[in-house]
Write an enzyme that holds these catalytic residues in place. Structure first.
Site, PDB file in Angstrom:
ATOM      1  N   ARG A  74       0.863  -1.190   0.000  1.00 14.39           N
ATOM      2  CA  ARG A  74       0.000   0.000   0.000  1.00 14.39           C
ATOM      3  C   ARG A  74       0.892   1.230   0.000  1.00 14.39           C
ATOM      4  NH1 ARG A  74      -2.657   3.178   4.067  1.00 14.39           N
ATOM      5  NH2 ARG A  74      -4.673   3.924   3.352  1.00 14.39           N
TER       6      ARG A  74
ATOM      7  N   LYS B   5       0.500   5.211  -1.322  1.00 15.98           N
ATOM      8  CA  LYS B   5      -0.400   6.198  -1.918  1.00 15.98           C
ATOM      9  C   LYS B   5       0.359   7.341  -2.572  1.00 15.98           C
ATOM     10  CE  LYS B   5      -4.473   4.541  -0.557  1.00 15.98           C
ATOM     11  NZ  LYS B   5      -5.343   3.897  -1.553  1.00 15.98           N
TER      12      LYS B   5
ATOM     13  N   ASN C 145      -2.415  -2.410  -3.403  1.00 19.88           N
ATOM     14  CA  ASN C 145      -3.528  -1.564  -2.999  1.00 19.88           C
ATOM     15  C   ASN C 145      -3.999  -0.726  -4.179  1.00 19.88           C
ATOM     16  OD1 ASN C 145      -4.412   1.315  -1.867  1.00 19.88           O
ATOM     17  ND2 ASN C 145      -4.928  -0.253  -0.384  1.00 19.88           N
ATOM     18  N   ASP C 146      -5.244  -0.884  -4.537  1.00 15.98           N
ATOM     19  CA  ASP C 146      -5.943  -0.005  -5.487  1.00 15.98           C
ATOM     20  C   ASP C 146      -5.549  -0.150  -6.973  1.00 15.98           C
ATOM     21  OD1 ASP C 146      -7.509   2.003  -6.505  1.00 15.98           O
ATOM     22  OD2 ASP C 146      -6.308   3.644  -5.730  1.00 15.98           O
TER      23      ASP C 146
ATOM     24  N   ASP D 164     -11.945   3.245  -4.413  1.00 19.97           N
ATOM     25  CA  ASP D 164     -10.920   2.872  -5.394  1.00 19.97           C
ATOM     26  C   ASP D 164     -11.585   2.317  -6.648  1.00 19.97           C
ATOM     27  OD1 ASP D 164      -9.082   3.573  -3.483  1.00 19.97           O
ATOM     28  OD2 ASP D 164      -8.618   1.518  -2.876  1.00 19.97           O
TER      29      ASP D 164
ATOM     30  N   THR E  71      -7.154   4.512  14.627  1.00 15.59           N
ATOM     31  CA  THR E  71      -5.716   4.297  14.481  1.00 15.59           C
ATOM     32  C   THR E  71      -5.059   5.506  13.836  1.00 15.59           C
ATOM     33  OG1 THR E  71      -4.058   2.985  13.304  1.00 15.59           O
ATOM     34  CG2 THR E  71      -6.260   3.010  12.338  1.00 15.59           C
TER      35      THR E  71
ATOM     36  N   MET F 143      -7.236  -3.898  47.787  1.00 14.70           N
ATOM     37  CA  MET F 143      -7.884  -2.722  47.210  1.00 14.70           C
ATOM     38  C   MET F 143      -6.774  -1.860  46.617  1.00 14.70           C
ATOM     39  SD  MET F 143     -10.629  -3.971  48.499  1.00 14.70           S
ATOM     40  CE  MET F 143     -11.984  -2.900  48.098  1.00 14.70           C
TER      41      MET F 143
ATOM     42  N   LYS G  71     -21.503  -6.381  35.019  1.00 15.66           N
ATOM     43  CA  LYS G  71     -22.732  -6.298  35.795  1.00 15.66           C
ATOM     44  C   LYS G  71     -23.152  -4.846  35.956  1.00 15.66           C
ATOM     45  CE  LYS G  71     -23.177  -5.776  40.114  1.00 15.66           C
ATOM     46  NZ  LYS G  71     -22.928  -4.359  40.437  1.00 15.66           N
TER      47      LYS G  71
ATOM     48  N   CYS H 221     -21.674  -2.693  44.326  1.00 16.17           N
ATOM     49  CA  CYS H 221     -20.217  -2.804  44.152  1.00 16.17           C
ATOM     50  C   CYS H 221     -19.682  -4.037  44.876  1.00 16.17           C
ATOM     51  CB  CYS H 221     -19.538  -1.548  44.679  1.00 16.17           C
ATOM     52  SG  CYS H 221     -20.229  -0.034  43.972  1.00 16.17           S
TER      53      CYS H 221
HETATM   54  N1  3NM Z   1      -7.397   0.526   6.385  1.00 15.48           N
HETATM   55  P1  3NM Z   1      -2.877  -0.123  11.971  1.00 15.48           P
HETATM   56  S1  3NM Z   1      -7.574   1.047   8.842  1.00 15.48           S
HETATM   57  C1  3NM Z   1      -4.971   0.632   5.903  1.00 15.48           C
HETATM   58  O1  3NM Z   1     -10.445   0.744   8.157  1.00 15.48           O
HETATM   59  C2  3NM Z   1      -6.111   0.708   6.818  1.00 15.48           C
HETATM   60  O2  3NM Z   1     -10.139   0.236   6.101  1.00 15.48           O
HETATM   61  C3  3NM Z   1      -8.272   0.668   7.360  1.00 15.48           C
HETATM   62  O3  3NM Z   1      -3.334   0.474  10.564  1.00 15.48           O
HETATM   63  C4  3NM Z   1      -9.732   0.549   7.192  1.00 15.48           C
HETATM   64  O4  3NM Z   1      -2.794  -1.589  11.836  1.00 15.48           O
HETATM   65  C5  3NM Z   1      -6.032   1.009   8.164  1.00 15.48           C
HETATM   66  O5  3NM Z   1      -1.520   0.496  12.160  1.00 15.48           O
HETATM   67  C6  3NM Z   1      -4.803   1.250   8.945  1.00 15.48           C
HETATM   68  O6  3NM Z   1      -3.842   0.354  12.978  1.00 15.48           O
HETATM   69  C7  3NM Z   1      -4.550   0.190   9.975  1.00 15.48           C
END
Ligand code: 3NM
Length: 518
Positions: free
Chosen positions: A44, A46, A74-75, A94, A139, A284, A360, A440
């Site tokens: 991937r 871009k 990718n794409d 894409d 992420t 605790m 709970k 609790c």
């Molecule tokens: N696609 P990491 S999330 C490339 O949701 C990609 O489609 C995603 O990165 C989607 O493993 C993502 O570092 C990045 O969290 C994931």
């Protein structure tokens, strides 16, 4: 399109940006990852120009092909064709799947990103070989993701695919790493369909040792998480379950398990006294940094959100990870979950941060845990009930099945389920609602039992709940009890008496249980 024979269990998506790759060389990182055991690689990129994309793809293919690891682009179907690799992965914005298939032919592996049931069904219908389902968790690797769907969202998509009888392969993506891969696979599984693997970017690409990171992940995705003890649930009928309860309580009282409470400021003392009375050993501690040492002692963990702050939340997450790592039983009490935005978000964060064997709460809390919107709790009380008993049963059963754990909704009638077995329980006394910390300390009681009964956590929870509620009934009718104030010491005495009777092998206390299969 029938699924091709591809092992999707550990799917690496590359990233060439400095934020992820740092100063490392892309081809070397992929080589290390393949040596470490990744089973699919998606290139991937871009930003690079087409000629460069083709050239890098060819270099990567020299590594993946001899290892029998499919390389997907990718794409860019043109790059895939030019480099002669195994296929492409296309996102929703894409190149469309049908065109990609026309360009690459029936043998190419073509995967599609799916964020929703509709996208997943459409891609499957149009012949995708696999789906990349996400975004599971937010992420920094990809900030423009559409929506965060969590394990519940992944499970929903898997169920929809199963209902439509698509045998498309699936991986999930977004925020997956060594600390959550096993849990994500476990909690995403629907009864009819499971994920074939996880897709990661930063967990391998950003690692200073990509080979080791891949090895670790490869091992994790092949094994069940430590907390998944009861993979085959005992087929217990009500009477066999009830009959086991005195023995379970006896076992707890004889073993004196450690019960680690991260609880609120209001109930620390009461919960500790309850733990001692029932025969467990309380600690605790709200310090997440010592949780790993405590988890190693073989006890259970209660996380109670009653007086939460951002600092407390971070301690909770540390402790949860420590107990999950060793499979120590964990209980979550989302006190006041629906009362404020901080708490609603807190519930989401902690449930995304680890696995709870049991959650709970009262009606408002469990509705919030289930994801219902518009729950308005007035402080920590549940508020007026908005659900019929049948609604509660449906909600509790559905949430337990979704989380693959036990859900207990307390109230005048308690409802408890592990997603398969659901019971209503009518024991208890109104005085429990007139004192602080009764909910609790119930969490403390149930967690103490779960520490010794790990195989069937529903049985553990019912045993703890009944011990607690029957003690309250016995205390409330005592002559020395005149109201909530005198109830408290009597209640602790009755918990202690049930423990002593159980140790002597006398299970008569459990004769008047009001438990019904729902
Ligand atoms: N696609 P990491 S999330 C490339 O949701 C990609 O489609 C995603 O990165 C989607 O493993 C993502 O570092 C990045 O969290 C994931």
């Amino acid at each position: 399109m029938s699924p091709k024979k591809v092992d999707y269990s550990l799917y690496l998506v590359t990233d060439s940006t400095p934020a992820i790759l740092g100063g490392k060389d892309l081809v070397s990182v992929v080589k290390a990852a393949v040596e470490g055991g990744v089973t699919v690689v998606q290139y991937r990129d871009k930003t690079s120009d087409t000629a460069e994309l083709v050239q890098i793809a060819q270099e990567l293919h020299k590594i993946t092909k001899p290892a029998g690891v499919p390389l997907l682009i990718n794409d860019r179907a043109d790059v895939a064709l030019a480099a002669g690799v195994e296929g492409v992965h296309v996102g929703q914005d894409d190149l469309d799947l049908k065109t990609a298939r026309r360009l690459l032919g029936p043998d190419a592996i073509i995967g599609v990103t799916a964020n929703s049931e509709e996208e997943a069904l459409e891609a499957s219908r149009d012949g995708a070989d696999y789906l990349g389902i996400g975004t599971v968790y937010a992420t920094p690797t990809k900030e423009n993701t559409k929506s965060i769907i969590g394990t519940a969202g992944v499970q929903q998509i898997l169920s929809a695919l199963a209902a439509a009888r698509y045998d498309v392969s699936t991986v999930c993506i977004g925020g997956i790493n060594a600390s959550n891969a096993q849990r994500v696979l476990y909690q995403s599984t629907s009864p009819q369909k499971k994920l074939d693997g996880v897709a990661v970017v930063s967990a391998i690409m950003a690692s200073s040792n990509p080979k080791q990171a891949a090895e670790k992940l490869a091992e994790l995705v092949q094994t069940h998480p430590p907390f998944a003890t009861s993979l085959s649930k005992p087929a217990l009928f009500r009477d066999t379950l009830i009959a086991k309860i005195p023995e379970v309580i006896k076992r707890m009282a004889s073993k004196k398990p450690l019960c680690h409470n991260m609880t609120n400021l209001v109930v620390q003392n009461f919960a500790a006294n309850v733990a001692i009375a029932i025969g467990s050993s309380p600690i605790m501690s709200n310090n997440g940094l010592e949780a790993a040492d405590l988890a190693a002692l073989g006890g259970s963990l209660v996380i109670n959100m009653g007086t939460t702050t951002p600092e407390i939340k971070s301690n909770h997450l540390k402790a949860l990870a420590a107990y999950n790592e060793v499979g120590g039983p964990t209980l979550f009490d989302p006190v006041g979950a629906g009362a404020t935005e901080q708490r609603r978000q807190g519930v989401k964060d902690i449930m995304a941060g680890g696995y709870f064997d049991l959650i709970k709460g009262n009606e408002g809390e469990i509705r919030t845990v289930s994801g219902a919107s518009g729950v308005k709790q007035h402080g920590v009380d549940s508020g007026a009930s908005q659900l019929s008993l049948q609604d509660k049963i449906t909600l509790v059963r559905g949430t337990a099945a979704r989380e693959r754990n036990v859900i207990l909704m307390t109230g005048q009638v308690d409802v408890i389920s592990d997603g398969e077995r659901t019971f209503t329980i009518r024991n208890g006394h109104a005085y429990l609602g007139e004192i602080t910390g009764s909910g609790c300390a119930l969490g403390t009681t149930i967690a103490s039992v779960m520490a010794v009964e790990r195989e069937d956590k529903l049985l553990a929870a019912i045993a703890g709940l009944l011990m607690y509620e029957i003690a309250s009934e016995r205390a409330a009718v005592r002559e020395d009890v005149k109201g909530p104030g005198t109830f408290i010491p009597a209640f602790i005495d009755e918990l202690y008496r049930i423990r002593q009777e159980s140790l002597e092998g006398n299970g008569d206390w459990a004769k008047n249980v009001q438990v019904d299969l729902a």
